[in-house]
Write a protein that holds these residues in place. Sequence first.
Motif, PDB file in Angstrom:
ATOM      1  N   GLU A 174      33.561  38.642  43.250  1.00  0.00           N
ATOM      2  CA  GLU A 174      33.989  37.836  43.511  1.00  0.00           C
ATOM      3  C   GLU A 174      35.485  37.619  43.331  1.00  0.00           C
ATOM      4  O   GLU A 174      34.594  36.265  42.327  1.00  0.00           O
ATOM      5  CB  GLU A 174      33.423  36.669  44.344  1.00  0.00           C
ATOM      6  N   TRP A 175      36.463  37.437  43.852  1.00  0.00           N
ATOM      7  CA  TRP A 175      37.673  36.831  43.070  1.00  0.00           C
ATOM      8  C   TRP A 175      37.579  35.146  43.828  1.00  0.00           C
ATOM      9  O   TRP A 175      38.489  35.629  45.313  1.00  0.00           O
ATOM     10  CB  TRP A 175      38.699  37.409  42.644  1.00  0.00           C
ATOM     11  N   PHE A 176      38.332  33.801  44.130  1.00  0.00           N
ATOM     12  CA  PHE A 176      38.362  33.231  44.721  1.00  0.00           C
ATOM     13  C   PHE A 176      39.412  31.706  43.520  1.00  0.00           C
ATOM     14  O   PHE A 176      39.214  32.222  42.109  1.00  0.00           O
ATOM     15  CB  PHE A 176      37.496  32.556  44.897  1.00  0.00           C
ATOM     16  N   ARG A 177      39.823  30.837  44.017  1.00  0.00           N
ATOM     17  CA  ARG A 177      40.429  29.485  43.664  1.00  0.00           C
ATOM     18  C   ARG A 177      40.279  28.963  43.200  1.00  0.00           C
ATOM     19  O   ARG A 177      38.621  28.746  43.998  1.00  0.00           O
ATOM     20  CB  ARG A 177      41.520  29.622  44.650  1.00  0.00           C
ATOM     21  N   SER A 178      39.468  28.853  41.932  1.00  0.00           N
ATOM     22  CA  SER A 178      38.595  27.283  41.701  1.00  0.00           C
ATOM     23  C   SER A 178      39.138  26.223  41.117  1.00  0.00           C
ATOM     24  O   SER A 178      38.575  25.462  41.571  1.00  0.00           O
ATOM     25  CB  SER A 178      38.472  27.810  39.902  1.00  0.00           C
ATOM     26  N   ASP A 179      40.876  25.962  42.127  1.00  0.00           N
ATOM     27  CA  ASP A 179      41.244  24.656  42.084  1.00  0.00           C
ATOM     28  C   ASP A 179      41.573  24.021  43.461  1.00  0.00           C
ATOM     29  O   ASP A 179      42.226  23.783  44.047  1.00  0.00           O
ATOM     30  CB  ASP A 179      42.901  24.861  41.666  1.00  0.00           C
ATOM     31  N   LEU A 180      41.284  25.433  43.909  1.00  0.00           N
ATOM     32  CA  LEU A 180      40.992  24.926  45.890  1.00  0.00           C
ATOM     33  C   LEU A 180      40.169  25.650  46.594  1.00  0.00           C
ATOM     34  O   LEU A 180      39.536  26.634  46.239  1.00  0.00           O
ATOM     35  CB  LEU A 180      42.692  26.167  46.604  1.00  0.00           C
ATOM     36  N   ASP A 237      37.398  27.024  49.578  1.00  0.00           N
ATOM     37  CA  ASP A 237      37.423  27.730  50.334  1.00  0.00           C
ATOM     38  C   ASP A 237      38.325  29.131  50.769  1.00  0.00           C
ATOM     39  O   ASP A 237      39.163  28.906  51.037  1.00  0.00           O
ATOM     40  CB  ASP A 237      37.261  27.071  51.883  1.00  0.00           C
ATOM     41  N   THR A 238      38.978  29.337  49.086  1.00  0.00           N
ATOM     42  CA  THR A 238      40.216  30.326  48.936  1.00  0.00           C
ATOM     43  C   THR A 238      39.302  31.976  48.484  1.00  0.00           C
ATOM     44  O   THR A 238      39.338  31.091  47.444  1.00  0.00           O
ATOM     45  CB  THR A 238      41.009  29.534  48.140  1.00  0.00           C
ATOM     46  N   LEU A 239      38.881  32.469  49.237  1.00  0.00           N
ATOM     47  CA  LEU A 239      38.674  33.387  48.511  1.00  0.00           C
ATOM     48  C   LEU A 239      39.646  34.869  48.050  1.00  0.00           C
ATOM     49  O   LEU A 239      40.870  34.760  49.412  1.00  0.00           O
ATOM     50  CB  LEU A 239      37.197  34.470  50.126  1.00  0.00           C
ATOM     51  N   VAL A 240      39.824  35.159  47.371  1.00  0.00           N
ATOM     52  CA  VAL A 240      40.693  36.215  47.178  1.00  0.00           C
ATOM     53  C   VAL A 240      40.619  37.564  47.504  1.00  0.00           C
ATOM     54  O   VAL A 240      41.184  37.988  48.417  1.00  0.00           O
ATOM     55  CB  VAL A 240      41.153  35.572  45.837  1.00  0.00           C
ATOM     56  N   HIS A 241      39.309  37.967  46.902  1.00  0.00           N
ATOM     57  CA  HIS A 241      38.961  39.205  46.910  1.00  0.00           C
ATOM     58  C   HIS A 241      37.518  39.770  46.976  1.00  0.00           C
ATOM     59  O   HIS A 241      37.147  38.802  46.108  1.00  0.00           O
ATOM     60  CB  HIS A 241      39.678  40.126  45.938  1.00  0.00           C
ATOM     61  N   LEU A 242      36.963  40.390  47.917  1.00  0.00           N
ATOM     62  CA  LEU A 242      35.408  40.399  47.301  1.00  0.00           C
ATOM     63  C   LEU A 242      35.138  41.689  47.840  1.00  0.00           C
ATOM     64  O   LEU A 242      35.397  42.299  48.128  1.00  0.00           O
ATOM     65  CB  LEU A 242      34.364  39.945  48.499  1.00  0.00           C
ATOM     66  N   TYR A 243      34.504  41.947  46.174  1.00  0.00           N
ATOM     67  CA  TYR A 243      33.602  43.441  46.532  1.00  0.00           C
ATOM     68  C   TYR A 243      32.737  43.636  46.181  1.00  0.00           C
ATOM     69  O   TYR A 243      31.792  42.431  45.562  1.00  0.00           O
ATOM     70  CB  TYR A 243      34.046  44.766  45.201  1.00  0.00           C
ATOM     71  N   ASP A 244      31.054  43.977  47.208  1.00  0.00           N
ATOM     72  CA  ASP A 244      30.361  44.822  47.468  1.00  0.00           C
ATOM     73  C   ASP A 244      29.501  45.499  48.178  1.00  0.00           C
ATOM     74  O   ASP A 244      29.822  46.306  48.842  1.00  0.00           O
ATOM     75  CB  ASP A 244      29.619  42.900  48.324  1.00  0.00           C
ATOM     76  N   ASP A 245      28.178  45.518  47.842  1.00  0.00           N
ATOM     77  CA  ASP A 245      27.656  47.380  48.492  1.00  0.00           C
ATOM     78  C   ASP A 245      28.815  48.692  48.416  1.00  0.00           C
ATOM     79  O   ASP A 245      28.755  48.980  49.411  1.00  0.00           O
ATOM     80  CB  ASP A 245      27.313  46.883  49.813  1.00  0.00           C
ATOM     81  N   HIS A 246      29.473  48.810  47.197  1.00  0.00           N
ATOM     82  CA  HIS A 246      30.369  49.679  46.780  1.00  0.00           C
ATOM     83  C   HIS A 246      31.552  49.452  47.605  1.00  0.00           C
ATOM     84  O   HIS A 246      32.129  50.645  48.111  1.00  0.00           O
ATOM     85  CB  HIS A 246      29.524  51.413  47.234  1.00  0.00           C
ATOM     86  N   VAL A 247      32.022  48.487  48.368  1.00  0.00           N
ATOM     87  CA  VAL A 247      33.058  48.467  49.240  1.00  0.00           C
ATOM     88  C   VAL A 247      33.775  47.438  49.328  1.00  0.00           C
ATOM     89  O   VAL A 247      33.254  46.101  48.696  1.00  0.00           O
ATOM     90  CB  VAL A 247      32.854  48.465  50.829  1.00  0.00           C
ATOM     91  N   ASP A 248      35.304  47.279  49.796  1.00  0.00           N
ATOM     92  CA  ASP A 248      36.226  45.771  50.037  1.00  0.00           C
ATOM     93  C   ASP A 248      35.287  45.152  51.522  1.00  0.00           C
ATOM     94  O   ASP A 248      35.454  45.639  52.213  1.00  0.00           O
ATOM     95  CB  ASP A 248      37.297  45.482  49.545  1.00  0.00           C
ATOM     96  N   LYS A 249      34.904  43.811  50.596  1.00  0.00           N
ATOM     97  CA  LYS A 249      34.833  43.023  52.171  1.00  0.00           C
ATOM     98  C   LYS A 249      35.333  42.065  52.465  1.00  0.00           C
ATOM     99  O   LYS A 249      35.608  40.915  51.772  1.00  0.00           O
ATOM    100  CB  LYS A 249      33.461  43.084  51.505  1.00  0.00           C
ATOM    101  N   ASN A 250      36.486  41.966  52.860  1.00  0.00           N
ATOM    102  CA  ASN A 250      37.663  41.271  53.295  1.00  0.00           C
ATOM    103  C   ASN A 250      38.586  40.047  53.815  1.00  0.00           C
ATOM    104  O   ASN A 250      39.560  39.681  54.483  1.00  0.00           O
ATOM    105  CB  ASN A 250      39.058  41.334  52.283  1.00  0.00           C
ATOM    106  N   THR A 251      37.016  40.269  55.299  1.00  0.00           N
ATOM    107  CA  THR A 251      36.763  39.596  56.782  1.00  0.00           C
ATOM    108  C   THR A 251      37.402  38.547  56.022  1.00  0.00           C
ATOM    109  O   THR A 251      38.290  37.908  56.985  1.00  0.00           O
ATOM    110  CB  THR A 251      36.457  39.787  57.279  1.00  0.00           C
ATOM    111  N   ASP A 252      36.947  37.590  55.318  1.00  0.00           N
ATOM    112  CA  ASP A 252      36.765  36.519  55.480  1.00  0.00           C
ATOM    113  C   ASP A 252      37.989  36.179  54.012  1.00  0.00           C
ATOM    114  O   ASP A 252      37.923  34.467  53.664  1.00  0.00           O
ATOM    115  CB  ASP A 252      35.479  35.708  54.748  1.00  0.00           C
TER     116      ASP A 252
END
Length: 486
Positions: free
Chosen positions: A57-63, A65-80
Amino acid sequence: MKFICLTLLIIGGITDSISERYEVVGSADTVFAVAGEAVILPCSVKPNISVVDMRVEWFRSDLKDTLVHLYDDHVDKNTDQSQSYRGRTKLNHQELQSGDASLKLSSVRVSDEGLYKCFIESKSWSDDVIVDVKVEAVGHPPVITVDGFDHSGGLHLQCESEGWYPEPDLEWLDSEGVSLSSETTETHRNTDGFSVKHTTTVHHRDDKIHCIVKLRHHMLEALIISSSNMFNSWRTSVIMIVVLSVIAGILIAVFAHKNRDHDRLQNEKRTLQTEHSQLQDEKRTLQHERDQLKTIIPQALTHSRTHKVNVILDADTAHPRLIVSEDGKQVRYENRETERVNGETYIFDEYRGVLGKDGFSSGCFYFEVQVMGQTWWDLGVTRESVNRKGLFSLNPEDGYWSVGLFIGEYRAYESSYVSISLSVKPQRVGVFVNYEKGLVSFYDVESMSHIYSYTNQSFNKKLYTFVGLGYGWNKNPTPLIICDDY
C-alpha cells in the motif's frame, strides 16, 4: 506426547514468523521529480524475498485519506484511489517477485510534492518506510527586454521568466562571466508556479549580457548584445532634441539677422546634400552585393543537392513522447510515452530529439527537412556520443551544429545563441555538410536563400543527422518531415 507435539507446533510457528520477518527500505535521500515527467519512488524489502503474496500500500503520510496505490490478493485494487492519482501510478508485478515494490508515478504535478509511505504486510509481519518527494517545474525561457535609458546613458534591461517551482534564482552576467547587480527584483506565485523579474543597468557597449534562471541542475538562459547601435539610439534622441533646439534658434536668428545667417544656412544645406549622396552610394553598393548573392546562393544550393543522402530517423533514440513513422521519415509529438528497445541508454529523456540511423565520417552530404506549421524546431547534425540527458545547449562545444525556431525567433547556437534575421519564414530547410572542410550550412530551399553557416569546425567522429521539437512545453503535433522529392 501431546505436550511434545504442542511444543513443536508452537516452536514451528515462532520459527516461521521469525523467518518471514523483513525490513522495508526506500531512499535515504530526497527523491527529486520534474513536473510533466515520470519518477520512480523506491521501496523494497530486505532480504530480497517475494512480496507477490503480500499487501503493498502506497499513501500520503502528510495528507489525510490519500491513497496513492494499493496491491492486494495478487492484483491492483485502486477503486478507492485518490482522484488526483488516477491513471498515473504503476507497480511492476514482475519485480515484486524479487521484493521490489517501487512505484512509478507519471505526469508529475507540483501538488505531488510530499511524504509517501510504502507499507508492506504479510500474514505475520509488516513494516513501512517514508519516501520524501520534492517536485521541480522548469519554467519558460527567460525574456530580456530593453526598458529605456537613464540620465547618464545607461541601458535599462529587464529579464523575466515564469512557470518555475520552487522559486528559482535569476542572475545577470556580462561576457566575462562577472555577475551584475539586480537593481529591482519581483517574485510572484500563482497556480502555475513562480514568476521572477529582475532589472539591471548596463553602461558598456558591444557587450554580451546573459540572464540566467537556475533551479538546482536546471538552467535556462537568454542573451542580449548591448551594441553601439542601442546606445547610439539614445544619443540620437538627445541629438534630435539638440537639433530641434538649434533649428528653433536659427529661425529666430533668421528673422533678426536674415542677411548675416544666409551663408550659414546655405552651407548646412550643402552638407545635407553631401550626406544624402553618400547614403545613396551605400544603398547602391548594398543592392549590388544583394544581387550577387541572388546568383551565388542558388548555385551553391544546386551543388549541395548533388550530395543528397537517404536519411531515416532512428526511433530507438527518440524521446518517449515522440512518434517516428514506420518509414523513418516523419517525427511528431504525442501526449503519451512510448517504450524504447534500448531502454534509457540512448534516448533523449528531456529534450524532444531524435537522430538519424546512419553516420557520416568523410566527404559531403545533404538533406532537407519540412518544418512548415511547427512553432518550435531544431535541426542539423551531431556526434553519436553526444549528451542526450537532461537540459543541454545545442552548440558546437556540446557536439551540436544546428539552427532552429523558438518563440518566433530564428537562431543558431554558438557559445551562446545567435539571432538570425530572415525576410521570409522557411518552410523547408536544407542542410549541407563538408566533413573535411568543417563546414555546416543551412538554406531556405523555397526562397533559395542562405540561413547560417558554421565554418572552420573540427570533426573527428561520425556525424549523425538530428531533428528536435524542443522541451516539454511544446505541444504542437505538426510533424517534421524528411524530404526526398528533389
